[in-house]
Design a protein around this motif. Structure first.
Motif, short mmCIF file in Angstrom:
data_model
loop_
_atom_site.label_atom_id
_atom_site.label_comp_id
_atom_site.label_asym_id
_atom_site.label_seq_id
_atom_site.Cartn_x
_atom_site.Cartn_y
_atom_site.Cartn_z
N GLN A 37 -5.59 -8.45 2.54
CA GLN A 37 -5.88 -7.13 3.10
C GLN A 37 -6.46 -7.28 4.51
N TYR A 98 -3.79 -1.94 -0.57
CA TYR A 98 -4.03 -1.65 0.85
C TYR A 98 -2.82 -0.91 1.41
N SER A 99 -3.07 0.24 2.00
CA SER A 99 -1.94 1.05 2.49
C SER A 99 -1.26 0.39 3.69
N ASP A 101 0.45 1.93 5.75
CA ASP A 101 0.61 2.96 6.78
C ASP A 101 -0.56 3.07 7.75
N LEU A 102 -1.63 2.30 7.51
CA LEU A 102 -2.81 2.42 8.38
C LEU A 102 -2.51 1.85 9.77
N LYS A 107 -9.33 3.66 10.67
CA LYS A 107 -8.76 3.65 9.32
C LYS A 107 -8.80 2.26 8.70
N ALA A 111 -10.93 1.23 5.37
CA ALA A 111 -10.27 0.62 4.20
C ALA A 111 -10.84 -0.76 3.92
#
Ligand SMILES: [Fe+2]
Length: 164
Positions: A37, A98-99, A101-102, A107, A111
């Motif tokens: 991440q 973990y997205s 799209d960040l 952001k 996260a």
């Protein structure tokens, strides 16, 4: 995640070693996920604080890698098998995904600080579990990890603490 114990002259009792191997492998799954991440954040962060965050996220990943080695090797020292494959990690990590799209620094900071805080919480609990089980060395290992994660959390979280 039960595996056969490998015979060892280590004097810790077998039930203790079994419990510690399980605990170590759970934390291993989480820290491997967390390390990736941090890399995800390192590679993809954008915005005005780019270089500082890009470098900080890499430092986080590097430090986590050090914990990964110590946690995995202790499981093996106690007669266990370190479970560090992507398949096992993806099944057993307790961290939220973990997205992908960040983008903005804020952001990624939000996260990654949440993920660090969650790993910090389970690491602190692991210190107590290991101490109660009578394995002062595993407790010490997790204490060291816990102290370092608190510091990493500070380094990341400080980016969103001044609001004026
Ligand atoms: Fe890099």
């Amino acid at each position: 995640m039960k595996t056969k114990l490998i015979p060892t002259k280590n004097s810790l009792r077998e039930p203790t070693r079994r419990a510690m191997i399980e605990l170590l492998n759970q934390q291993l799954a989480d820290v491997l996920d967390l390390g990736l991440q941090a890399k995800q954040a390192h590679w993809n962060v954008k915005g005005p604080h780019f270089i500082g965050l890009h470098e900080l996220f890499d430092k986080v990943a590097e430090e986590l890698e050090g914990f990964t080695v110590n946690i995995a090797e202790r499981a093996v020292e106690l007669g266990g098998v370190a479970l560090g494959t992507v398949q096992v990690v993806s099944k057993h990590s307790r961290l939220p995904a973990y997205s992908p799209d960040l983008a903005s620094g804020q952001k990624h900071v939000a996260a990654l600080s949440s993920a660090l805080a969650q790993f910090g919480t389970t690491t602190r609990a692991a210190v107590d579990t290991a101490a109660k089980a009578g394995d002062a060395d595993t407790a010490d290992l997790f204490t060291e990890v816990s102290r370092a994660v608190d510091k990493l959390l500070w380094l990341v979280e400080a980016h969103m603490q001044a609001k004026e």
